[in-house]
Design an enzyme around this catalytic site. Structure first.
Site, PDB file in Angstrom:
ATOM      1  N   GLY A 101       7.220 -34.146  11.677  1.00  0.00           N
ATOM      2  CA  GLY A 101       7.096 -35.115  12.763  1.00  0.00           C
ATOM      3  C   GLY A 101       5.667 -35.254  13.242  1.00  0.00           C
ATOM      4  O   GLY A 101       4.779 -34.485  12.846  1.00  0.00           O
ATOM      5  N   LEU A 128      18.744 -28.636  12.760  1.00  0.00           N
ATOM      6  CA  LEU A 128      19.163 -28.774  14.148  1.00  0.00           C
ATOM      7  C   LEU A 128      20.609 -29.264  14.288  1.00  0.00           C
ATOM      8  O   LEU A 128      21.159 -29.232  15.378  1.00  0.00           O
ATOM      9  CB  LEU A 128      18.203 -29.687  14.922  1.00  0.00           C
ATOM     10  CG  LEU A 128      16.986 -28.964  15.543  1.00  0.00           C
ATOM     11  CD1 LEU A 128      16.059 -28.430  14.461  1.00  0.00           C
ATOM     12  CD2 LEU A 128      16.230 -29.872  16.486  1.00  0.00           C
ATOM     13  N   TYR A 158      20.309 -42.212  23.121  1.00  0.00           N
ATOM     14  CA  TYR A 158      19.156 -41.341  22.885  1.00  0.00           C
ATOM     15  C   TYR A 158      18.764 -40.611  24.171  1.00  0.00           C
ATOM     16  O   TYR A 158      18.569 -39.397  24.176  1.00  0.00           O
ATOM     17  CB  TYR A 158      17.983 -42.163  22.356  1.00  0.00           C
ATOM     18  CG  TYR A 158      16.683 -41.406  22.311  1.00  0.00           C
ATOM     19  CD1 TYR A 158      16.462 -40.405  21.368  1.00  0.00           C
ATOM     20  CD2 TYR A 158      15.657 -41.677  23.222  1.00  0.00           C
ATOM     21  CE1 TYR A 158      15.274 -39.695  21.338  1.00  0.00           C
ATOM     22  CE2 TYR A 158      14.461 -40.987  23.191  1.00  0.00           C
ATOM     23  CZ  TYR A 158      14.275 -39.989  22.253  1.00  0.00           C
ATOM     24  OH  TYR A 158      13.096 -39.289  22.245  1.00  0.00           O
TER      25      TYR A 158
END
Length: 283
Positions: A9, A32, A120
Site C-alpha cells: 500500500g 486481514l 467503508y
C-alpha cells in the site's frame, strides 16, 4: 523491532523506505480476512511496537462487500490491538475522515460524533471501536485523501487522464486535505516512538495535509506543477454519481496531533512536488 502490517500500500511502501529495519507482513503472512492470524503474528514476533498500514481501501466495492470490508477494517485491527494490549506494546492504526458525515464547512475535531455515510466508513469505525475496546496503548490516526507516487490515487489518475484529454471535469464541492503518504508514514513512526516512551498519549488523532482544498483545485495544482495545460471544469458531486457517498466536508482539525506529538500538518503542495519528481524519475 517494529512490526508493520502492510507491504504494498501507499503508506506501507513509504514506511519501508523510512524504516527498512522493521518487519513488514504482506497478505501471504498475515491475511486481514483472518484476524486471529494477525494476532498470532504479533504474539510470535513480540515487537516493540506495531503499525497497521493495511486496509480495505476500495470505497465503492465496500458497498457490495461490507462484511468482507468490515473483517479487514474492523475485526482485524481489533484482534491486532488485543494482541498488542496483552503484550503491553503500542499499536498505531490508520483510520479515515469517512467516519464522519461530511456536514458543515468547519474542520472536524477528534471529539466530533461519528456518523459514516457508507460501508467503508462503517468498517473503519468498527476498527476504531475495536482498537479502543482492547484497552491497550494505542493511537488511532485519522487521515484523508492519501497520495503518493505508488499505487492508485488522485494524483496518478489525473496525470493519466490528462495524457489523452485537454479538459477534465472534477468535483468542486468536496473539500479536504490531501495527505502525502510519506508524511503519514513519518507521523506513524514518530507516534510509535513517543508511545513507547509515554503511554499516556494514547488516543485518537487527526493528520491531514494543508491547506484544505477542493478536488477541482487540487487537480489544477497537479497540472500546474506538472506543466500540463489541461483545463479543469468544476462540477458538483451530484454530476459524478458513485456507489458510495463521499463526505462533502473532509476537513480535519489536527491541532491535538501537533500539541501532543509536535506533528504539524504537512504541506501537500510540497509533497506533490516530491511525488511528481519521483514519478518523473521512474519513467
Amino acid at each position: 523491532m517494529m512490526l508493520v502490517f502492510g507491504k504494498t500500500g501507499q503508506v506501507a511502501t513509504e514506511l519501508q523506505a523510512l524504516a527498512p529495519g522493521a518487519r513488514y507482513l504482506g497478505r501471504d503472512e498475515a491475511d486481514l480476512m483472518t484476524p486471529e492470524a494477525c494476532a498470532a503474528a504479533i504474539r510470535a514476533a513480540r515487537p516493540e511496537a506495531v503499525i497497521n498500514a493495511a486496509a480495505w481501501t476500495a470505497v465503492d466495492k465496500a458497498e457490495a462487500e461490507e462484511n468482507a470490508a468490515t473483517m479487514v477494517n474492523g475485526a482485524a485491527p481489533a484482534a491486532m490491538a488485543a494482541a498488542c494490549a496483552a503484550l503491553d506494546v503500542p499499536f498505531v492504526h490508520i483510520s479515515t475522515d469517512y467516519v464522519f458525515d461530511g456536514a458543515g464547512e468547519t474542520p472536524f475535531p477528534v471529539t466530533q460524533p461519528t456518523a459514516p455515510l457508507g460501508a467503508y466508513g462503517r468498517s473503519k469505525l468498527a476498527g476504531e471501536e475495536g482498537v479502543r475496546a482492547a484497552g491497550g496503548c494505542h493511537a488511532i490516526l485519522r487521515t484523508s485523501w492519501v497520495v503518493s507516487a505508488h499505487g492508485t490515487n488522485f494524483v496518478k489518475t489525473m496525470l493519466r487522464l490528462s495524457d489523452t484529454r485537454a479538459k477534465l471535469t472534477v468535483v468542486a464541492d468536496q473539500v479536504g486535505g490531501p495527505t502525502p503518504a510519506r508524511a503519514i508514514a513519518e507521523a506513524c513512526l514518530e507516534i510509535a516512538r513517543q508511545l513507547c516512551a509515554d503511554s499516556s498519549k494514547t488516543g485518537t488523532y487527526h493528520f491531514s495535509g494543508a491547506p484544505d482544498v477542493s478536488w477541482a483545485d487540487f487537480a489544477r495544482e497537479i497540472f500546474a506543477q506538472a506543466g500540463r495545460a489541461t483545463v479543469v471544469e468544476n462540477i458538483p458531486a451530484s454530476a459524478y454519481p458513485t456507489p458510495a457517498r463521499r463526505p462533502a466536508n473532509s476537513r480535519l482539525d489536527c491541532s491535538r496531533t501537533q500539541e501532543v506529538f509536535g506533528l504539524a500538518r504537512p504541506d501537500w503542495k510540497a509533497g506533490l512536488s516530491e511525488i511528481l519528481k519521483c514519478l518523473e524519475s521512474a519513467k
